[in-house]
Design a protein around this motif. Structure first.
Motif, PDB file in Angstrom:
ATOM      1  N   GLY A  94       0.821  -1.266   0.035  1.00  0.00           N
ATOM      2  CA  GLY A  94      -0.012  -0.056   0.076  1.00  0.00           C
ATOM      3  C   GLY A  94       1.005   1.126  -0.067  1.00  0.00           C
ATOM      4  N   THR A  95       0.311   2.525  -0.118  1.00  0.00           N
ATOM      5  CA  THR A  95       0.942   3.716   0.151  1.00  0.00           C
ATOM      6  C   THR A  95      -0.046   4.605   0.780  1.00  0.00           C
ATOM      7  OG1 THR A  95       2.406   5.355  -1.244  1.00  0.00           O
ATOM      8  CG2 THR A  95       0.247   4.617  -2.108  1.00  0.00           C
ATOM      9  N   MET A  96       0.492   5.903   1.066  1.00  0.00           N
ATOM     10  CA  MET A  96      -0.612   6.707   1.617  1.00  0.00           C
ATOM     11  C   MET A  96      -0.002   8.214   0.927  1.00  0.00           C
ATOM     12  SD  MET A  96       1.026   7.333   5.457  1.00  0.00           S
ATOM     13  CE  MET A  96       2.708   6.838   5.902  1.00  0.00           C
ATOM     14  N   LEU A 133       4.905   1.529  -0.638  1.00  0.00           N
ATOM     15  CA  LEU A 133       5.373   1.843  -1.940  1.00  0.00           C
ATOM     16  C   LEU A 133       5.526   3.263  -1.993  1.00  0.00           C
ATOM     17  CD1 LEU A 133       3.315  -0.831  -4.033  1.00  0.00           C
ATOM     18  CD2 LEU A 133       5.462  -1.225  -2.633  1.00  0.00           C
ATOM     19  N   LEU A 134       6.831   3.629  -2.303  1.00  0.00           N
ATOM     20  CA  LEU A 134       7.095   5.228  -2.470  1.00  0.00           C
ATOM     21  C   LEU A 134       7.986   5.420  -3.557  1.00  0.00           C
ATOM     22  CD1 LEU A 134       8.351   5.918   1.054  1.00  0.00           C
ATOM     23  CD2 LEU A 134       6.176   5.808   0.342  1.00  0.00           C
ATOM     24  N   TYR A 135       7.121   5.488  -4.702  1.00  0.00           N
ATOM     25  CA  TYR A 135       7.482   5.791  -6.064  1.00  0.00           C
ATOM     26  C   TYR A 135       7.439   7.120  -6.582  1.00  0.00           C
ATOM     27  CZ  TYR A 135       7.052   0.782  -6.400  1.00  0.00           C
ATOM     28  OH  TYR A 135       7.194  -0.658  -6.331  1.00  0.00           O
ATOM     29  N   PHE A 136       8.472   8.094  -6.521  1.00  0.00           N
ATOM     30  CA  PHE A 136       8.386   9.438  -6.675  1.00  0.00           C
ATOM     31  C   PHE A 136       9.427   9.792  -7.940  1.00  0.00           C
ATOM     32  CE2 PHE A 136       7.985   9.138  -2.280  1.00  0.00           C
ATOM     33  CZ  PHE A 136       6.746   9.788  -2.076  1.00  0.00           C
ATOM     34  N   LEU A 142       7.905   8.398   4.391  1.00  0.00           N
ATOM     35  CA  LEU A 142       8.908   7.196   4.563  1.00  0.00           C
ATOM     36  C   LEU A 142       9.138   7.336   6.048  1.00  0.00           C
ATOM     37  CD1 LEU A 142      11.584   5.645   3.849  1.00  0.00           C
ATOM     38  CD2 LEU A 142      12.697   7.735   3.721  1.00  0.00           C
ATOM     39  N   GLY A 143       9.230   8.300   6.816  1.00  0.00           N
ATOM     40  CA  GLY A 143       9.365   8.388   8.166  1.00  0.00           C
ATOM     41  C   GLY A 143       8.384   7.654   8.878  1.00  0.00           C
ATOM     42  N   GLU A 144       6.885   7.900   8.457  1.00  0.00           N
ATOM     43  CA  GLU A 144       5.827   7.437   9.014  1.00  0.00           C
ATOM     44  C   GLU A 144       5.795   5.987   9.065  1.00  0.00           C
ATOM     45  OE1 GLU A 144       3.281  11.627   8.631  1.00  0.00           O
ATOM     46  OE2 GLU A 144       2.924   9.994   7.317  1.00  0.00           O
ATOM     47  N   PHE A 145       6.060   5.450   7.684  1.00  0.00           N
ATOM     48  CA  PHE A 145       5.839   4.097   7.855  1.00  0.00           C
ATOM     49  C   PHE A 145       6.847   3.399   8.537  1.00  0.00           C
ATOM     50  CE2 PHE A 145       3.802   4.455   3.045  1.00  0.00           C
ATOM     51  CZ  PHE A 145       2.772   3.572   3.649  1.00  0.00           C
ATOM     52  N   LEU A 146       8.164   3.760   8.328  1.00  0.00           N
ATOM     53  CA  LEU A 146       9.168   3.172   9.283  1.00  0.00           C
ATOM     54  C   LEU A 146       8.836   3.305  10.934  1.00  0.00           C
ATOM     55  CD1 LEU A 146      12.526   4.522   7.781  1.00  0.00           C
ATOM     56  CD2 LEU A 146      11.312   2.328   7.258  1.00  0.00           C
ATOM     57  N   ALA A 147       8.353   4.349  11.183  1.00  0.00           N
ATOM     58  CA  ALA A 147       8.087   4.492  12.696  1.00  0.00           C
ATOM     59  C   ALA A 147       6.848   3.524  13.294  1.00  0.00           C
ATOM     60  CB  ALA A 147       7.272   6.178  13.148  1.00  0.00           C
ATOM     61  N   CYS A 148       6.132   3.053  12.244  1.00  0.00           N
ATOM     62  CA  CYS A 148       5.192   2.023  12.482  1.00  0.00           C
ATOM     63  C   CYS A 148       5.800   0.625  12.259  1.00  0.00           C
ATOM     64  CB  CYS A 148       3.854   2.386  11.623  1.00  0.00           C
ATOM     65  SG  CYS A 148       2.900   3.738  12.174  1.00  0.00           S
ATOM     66  N   GLY A 149       7.081   0.578  11.906  1.00  0.00           N
ATOM     67  CA  GLY A 149       7.605  -0.557  11.585  1.00  0.00           C
ATOM     68  C   GLY A 149       7.449  -1.300  10.207  1.00  0.00           C
ATOM     69  N   ILE A 150       6.991  -0.317   9.354  1.00  0.00           N
ATOM     70  CA  ILE A 150       6.603  -0.962   8.062  1.00  0.00           C
ATOM     71  C   ILE A 150       7.824  -0.601   6.912  1.00  0.00           C
ATOM     72  CG2 ILE A 150       5.015  -0.860   6.119  1.00  0.00           C
ATOM     73  CD1 ILE A 150       2.976   0.355   8.322  1.00  0.00           C
ATOM     74  N   PRO A 151       8.386  -1.819   6.428  1.00  0.00           N
ATOM     75  CA  PRO A 151       9.469  -1.477   5.422  1.00  0.00           C
ATOM     76  C   PRO A 151       8.898  -0.837   4.238  1.00  0.00           C
ATOM     77  CG  PRO A 151       8.864  -3.625   5.471  1.00  0.00           C
ATOM     78  CD  PRO A 151       7.977  -3.066   6.535  1.00  0.00           C
ATOM     79  N   VAL A 152       9.728  -0.186   3.459  1.00  0.00           N
ATOM     80  CA  VAL A 152       9.343   0.290   2.061  1.00  0.00           C
ATOM     81  C   VAL A 152       9.942  -0.362   1.026  1.00  0.00           C
ATOM     82  CG1 VAL A 152       8.560   2.261   3.280  1.00  0.00           C
ATOM     83  CG2 VAL A 152      10.787   2.282   2.213  1.00  0.00           C
ATOM     84  N   ILE A 153       9.364   0.065  -0.213  1.00  0.00           N
ATOM     85  CA  ILE A 153      10.261   0.081  -1.693  1.00  0.00           C
ATOM     86  C   ILE A 153      10.316   1.449  -2.176  1.00  0.00           C
ATOM     87  CG2 ILE A 153      10.187  -0.963  -3.892  1.00  0.00           C
ATOM     88  CD1 ILE A 153       8.445  -3.449  -3.050  1.00  0.00           C
TER      89      ILE A 153
END
Length: 400
Positions: A216-218, A293-296, A310-321
């Protein structure tokens, strides 16, 4: 001891998610020493939400912050911006003269232009908190033509702002390096890098195990700055790998437009959840996402970008692509080992990224490592400390 008065100017609304996470989260931590007046420009639809408006006013009052919201105008773009700028100049003049503000903190270019013009008369120092390379962003978005008369004026103004400000704050090291390469005279200017912060009290490490590998993304995805095609190709690819996969997009963007895009990529409506969220509920609404998913879009303009999500996902323990070429994002993902870096949106690259993500999932320390990265690099507490240091340096310079 009397508090030092700071006038904070923002063209981003305090009622927007970014306003709360990137303005109030910092300033609320500094009210023991500083008395803030905030002028922010709010979208009409946000001002119409009376319950949220009153709640935020009460929160500001709790911290002793004098919040003076103004209405943001957006059409016609140039005239609307000039109208808002004239309003900013007037209010900045009113609030900065006669020692009613010891210094001015400007979030982005339009507020900085207002403070720079007023400072010519009042001599009140201002901080240029750049947030991004705005001119390059507008050029890449097709809203400004390079070498046009308007671009030349804005480029001249940017040089003046960088030269005359008391301090420059950038979101990324990449942007500082670029500016100093383009304008060697800035090597003597005072720069600080303070990335987008996360309120770690609101975005917490989830203790609930997520069984489904929900991608997902936000945030905003329907823009010239986000690779929406990469996003839906990733979802389609994951669905091919796992027919039970589901997806989630937390955004204020048009759900109908996103549904149309999903249909194009043969993603059934039942597989994709799309919901809007208030700033207070974002952490709760992304809690069931397994990877963000962070596709900019990459380019010169994005050297100054530091995606808050990016920081908000990581703070919740969620990895990213996340893709390379966007500020310091790729280097941070690799440094902290909290996700996968993708070079482009080709089928091969996406296949490879999802395979690497599956491998990362096997690491039992992944979620905690994401949280640790957020605490180390995206902490609002650490960001507030940096701002306090900048404020104090300006105050001490004035006293000499």
């Amino acid at each position: 001891m009397s508090k030092i008065k700071v006038l904070y100017l923002s063209y981003t609304g305090l009622l927007e998610p970014l306003g709360r996470s990137q303005i109030l989260a910092y300033l609320s931590r500094l009210t023991d020493e500083y008395q803030f007046t905030i002028i922010s420009f709010e979208k009409a639809e946000d001002l119409a939400k009376s319950d949220e408006l009153q709640a935020l006013k009460k929160e500001c009052e709790h911290y002793g912050i004098n919040w003076q919201p103004k209405t943001y105008h957006h059409k016609p773009r140039l005239l609307a911006t000039l109208w808002d700028l004239s309003s900013l100049i007037y209010h900045t003049w009113q609030l900065s003269r006669s020692n009613r503000a010891h210094h001015i903190h400007c979030r982005s270019y339009i507020p900085a232009i207002a403070a720079w013009l007023v400072s010519k008369q009042t001599q009140v120092p201002f901080i240029f908190d750049m947030r991004a390379l705005w001119l390059e962003e507008m050029i890449e978005a097709g809203r400004l033509n390079r070498h046009s008369p308007v671009h030349k004026v804005l480029e001249w103004l940017e040089t003046k702002l960088l030269k005359d400000t008391a301090h420059v704050v950038s979101l990324t090291e990449a942007a500082v390096n670029y500016l100093q390469q383009q304008q060697p005279q800035l090597n003597t200017q005072k720069f600080s890098v303070i990335t987008t912060c996360v309120d770690l009290e609101r975005f917490k490490l989830s203790t609930v195990a997520i069984e489904d590998k929900k991608l997902g993304t936000m945030g905003t995805v329907i823009s010239g700055w986000y690779h929406l095609d990469w996003l839906f190709l990733s979802l389609k690819t994951q669905l091919r790998k796992d027919k039970d996969a589901t997806f989630k997009i937390v955004t204020r963007d048009s759900a109908q437009a996103l549904r149309t895009m999903a249909q194009k990529y043969e993603i059934e409506p039942s597989k994709l959840e799309i919901l809007s969220s208030s700033p207070n509920d974002i952490a709760k609404n992304i809690a069931d996402i397994k990877a963000g998913l962070l596709y900019f879009t990459a380019g010169i303009s994005k050297l100054g970008s530091a995606p808050t999500r990016l920081g908000e996902f990581l703070a919740c323990g969620i990895p990213v692509i996340g893709n390379s070429g966007v500020g310091d994002m790729a280097s941070l993902i690799e440094r902290y080992q909290v996700g996968v870096v993708i070079e482009d949106g080709s089928q091969h690259a996406i296949d490879e990224a999802l395979e690497k993500l599956d491998t990362l999932y096997q690491d039992k320390n992944l979620s905690q490592r994401c949280r640790d990265a957020a605490e180390d690099y995206f902490s609002a507490d650490k960001g507030a400390v940096r701002y306090r240091q900048i404020y104090r340096s300006i105050t001490s310079h004035e006293k000499r």
